[in-house]
Design a protein around this motif. Structure first.
Motif, short mmCIF file in Angstrom:
data_model
loop_
_atom_site.label_atom_id
_atom_site.label_comp_id
_atom_site.label_asym_id
_atom_site.label_seq_id
_atom_site.Cartn_x
_atom_site.Cartn_y
_atom_site.Cartn_z
N ALA A 142 0.83 -1.21 0.00
CA ALA A 142 0.00 0.00 0.00
C ALA A 142 0.86 1.25 0.00
CB ALA A 142 -0.93 -0.02 1.22
N LEU A 143 1.99 1.20 0.78
CA LEU A 143 2.92 2.35 0.81
C LEU A 143 3.57 2.55 -0.56
CD1 LEU A 143 4.94 2.28 4.14
CD2 LEU A 143 3.40 4.04 3.34
N LEU A 144 3.96 1.43 -1.16
CA LEU A 144 4.61 1.52 -2.48
C LEU A 144 3.64 2.09 -3.52
CD1 LEU A 144 6.55 -1.88 -2.53
CD2 LEU A 144 7.48 0.40 -2.12
N ALA A 145 2.36 1.79 -3.34
CA ALA A 145 1.35 2.32 -4.28
C ALA A 145 1.27 3.84 -4.19
CB ALA A 145 -0.01 1.70 -3.97
N GLU A 146 1.61 4.35 -2.97
CA GLU A 146 1.60 5.81 -2.78
C GLU A 146 2.98 6.41 -3.03
OE1 GLU A 146 0.32 6.22 1.22
OE2 GLU A 146 -1.64 5.32 0.84
N TYR B 268 12.37 -20.30 20.05
CA TYR B 268 13.60 -20.71 19.38
C TYR B 268 13.60 -20.49 17.87
CZ TYR B 268 14.12 -22.97 23.87
OH TYR B 268 14.18 -23.21 25.22
N THR B 269 12.48 -20.03 17.35
CA THR B 269 12.41 -19.82 15.90
C THR B 269 11.79 -18.47 15.57
OG1 THR B 269 10.31 -21.00 15.84
CG2 THR B 269 12.26 -22.27 15.24
N ARG B 270 12.11 -17.98 14.41
CA ARG B 270 11.51 -16.71 13.95
C ARG B 270 11.35 -16.77 12.43
NH1 ARG B 270 16.94 -13.10 15.18
NH2 ARG B 270 18.26 -14.17 13.70
N LEU B 271 10.40 -15.97 11.96
CA LEU B 271 10.15 -15.92 10.52
C LEU B 271 10.95 -14.76 9.94
CD1 LEU B 271 8.39 -16.92 8.09
CD2 LEU B 271 6.70 -15.25 8.79
N PHE B 272 11.76 -15.08 8.96
CA PHE B 272 12.58 -14.05 8.32
C PHE B 272 12.03 -13.79 6.93
CE2 PHE B 272 16.47 -13.19 5.65
CZ PHE B 272 16.60 -11.87 6.03
N VAL B 273 11.72 -12.53 6.68
CA VAL B 273 11.18 -12.14 5.37
C VAL B 273 12.09 -11.08 4.77
CG1 VAL B 273 9.18 -11.24 4.12
CG2 VAL B 273 8.83 -12.58 6.18
N GLU B 274 12.48 -11.32 3.54
CA GLU B 274 13.34 -10.37 2.83
C GLU B 274 12.72 -10.12 1.46
OE1 GLU B 274 18.12 -9.95 2.27
OE2 GLU B 274 17.20 -11.83 1.71
N ILE B 275 12.52 -8.84 1.15
CA ILE B 275 11.89 -8.53 -0.13
C ILE B 275 12.71 -7.50 -0.91
CG2 ILE B 275 9.54 -9.09 0.58
CD1 ILE B 275 9.00 -6.15 1.02
N ASP B 276 12.54 -7.55 -2.19
CA ASP B 276 13.23 -6.66 -3.11
C ASP B 276 12.23 -5.62 -3.60
OD1 ASP B 276 14.92 -5.52 -4.87
OD2 ASP B 276 14.98 -7.21 -6.28
N LEU B 277 12.54 -4.34 -3.42
CA LEU B 277 11.56 -3.30 -3.73
C LEU B 277 11.67 -2.74 -5.15
CD1 LEU B 277 11.44 -1.22 -0.43
CD2 LEU B 277 9.96 -3.06 -1.17
N ARG B 278 12.42 -3.37 -5.95
CA ARG B 278 12.50 -2.86 -7.33
C ARG B 278 11.22 -3.21 -8.10
NH1 ARG B 278 18.33 -5.59 -7.81
NH2 ARG B 278 19.29 -4.35 -6.19
N GLN C 3 8.57 -1.40 -9.14
CA GLN C 3 7.29 -0.78 -8.75
C GLN C 3 6.50 -1.57 -7.72
OE1 GLN C 3 5.79 2.23 -10.00
NE2 GLN C 3 7.83 2.60 -10.77
N GLY C 4 7.02 -2.61 -7.30
CA GLY C 4 6.31 -3.44 -6.33
C GLY C 4 7.34 -4.14 -5.48
N TYR C 5 7.13 -5.38 -5.19
CA TYR C 5 8.13 -6.12 -4.44
C TYR C 5 8.20 -7.57 -4.90
CZ TYR C 5 4.36 -8.17 -1.65
OH TYR C 5 3.25 -8.85 -1.27
N ASN C 6 9.35 -8.15 -4.74
CA ASN C 6 9.54 -9.58 -4.97
C ASN C 6 10.02 -10.18 -3.66
OD1 ASN C 6 9.02 -9.48 -7.76
ND2 ASN C 6 11.11 -8.77 -8.13
#
Lengths: 140, 143
Positions: free
Chosen positions: B65-69, B101-111, B113-116
């Protein structure tokens, strides 16, 4: 003072009768404990099976999220977890809602599996086995 | 000949049988209870994962939503979801706790116009795992 003569019970039959009585009482208790253990084992197996089925169903639905708008899916299963048409021992309820966001859709599914009848020898064992909320965002 | 009721072979046999039955029944209950505890932990783990996963999906929706703005002010998302977002270059990443003992790691690429999504995985929290308790196993080398 006259001493009372101890009552002597003749023959080893009395010992056999008393022993069999004690054995019978203990056997009833032990059988109850074994049946309780069997119910615990069944609950444990059902919990894992319910978890697998709920995960599979939820993931399948989210793969085809666009096909499911705001809807409720109810599936019944018998005690062997075979799907049945109604009045199952286990009922899976999936509430799906799909909301439009700024650039996509957020699909939310609340998955719940309920056991209708209690496990024998386990108090208050009916009710919700598992319940969790799954969300998927898609912007395509 | 009259004899009083005493402890004979039958009594000893019954005591022995009752003891064996008691031991087996207690073992059965203990094992079944341990299985149930393990099953509950498995379900708790899955529930915790879906809770973190749902939060991550919410964050991705907010980022989109932020990227859309055309905005890059991710502090709003940090405040809303209570997580730290690392933003370097075109890569954005965040962690969400799943269990102790565990965590969710999320990494995204903002190129584009959106994200991958580059990374989306559950990883161990090494700080919470005490690796000092190592088991000395035989490595195949003789002393």
């Amino acid at each position: 003072m006259q001493k009372r003569e101890p009552v002597k019970i003749s023959s080893p039959f009395m010992e056999i009768i008393i022993s069999l009585g004690v054995l019978a009482i203990c056997s009833v208790i032990v059988v109850g404990v074994f049946l309780g253990a069997d119910s615990l084992r069944k609950k444990s197996t059902d919990l894992l099976t319910a978890n697998l089925i709920a995960q599979s169903e939820a993931e399948y639905i989210f793969q085809n999220a666009a096909d499911y708008q705001n809807t409720t899916i109810i599936k019944d299963y018998d005690r062997e977890w075979q799907p049945v048409s109604g009045n199952g021992e286990f009922v899976m309820i999936i509430n799906i809602s799909r909301q439009e966001t700024a650039r996509g859709f957020m699909t939310t599914g609340k998955v719940e599996i309920v056991k209708n009848t209690p496990y024998p020898y386990l108090k208050n064992s009916e009710g919700t086995l598992i319940s969790y909320e799954v969300k998927r965002y898609d912007n395509e | 000949m009259n004899k009083g009721a005493g402890i004979g072979g039958i009594t000893i046999l019954v005591i022995f049988i009752v003891l064996i039955l008691a031991v087996f029944s207690v073992t059965a209950v203990t094992t079944a209870n341990a299985d149930l505890t393990l099953s509950k932990r498995t379900v708790d783990g899955v529930t915790a994962f879906y809770a973190a996963d749902g939060k991550a999906q919410g964050i991705l929706s907010a980022i989109d939503a932020l990227l859309a703005e055309n905005s890059r002010d991710f502090s709003i998302i940090e405040q809303e979801f209570g997580t730290n977002i690392a933003y370097q270059g075109a890569t954005l990443s965040f962690y969400l706790p799943v269990t102790n003992y565990t965590r969710l790691f999320v990494e995204i690429d903002l190129r584009n116009q959106g994200y991958n999504i580059l990374t989306y995985l559950v990883e161990p929290i090494e700080e919470n795992i005490n690796y000092s308790q190592k088991l000395n196993v035989w490595t195949g080398e003789s002393e």
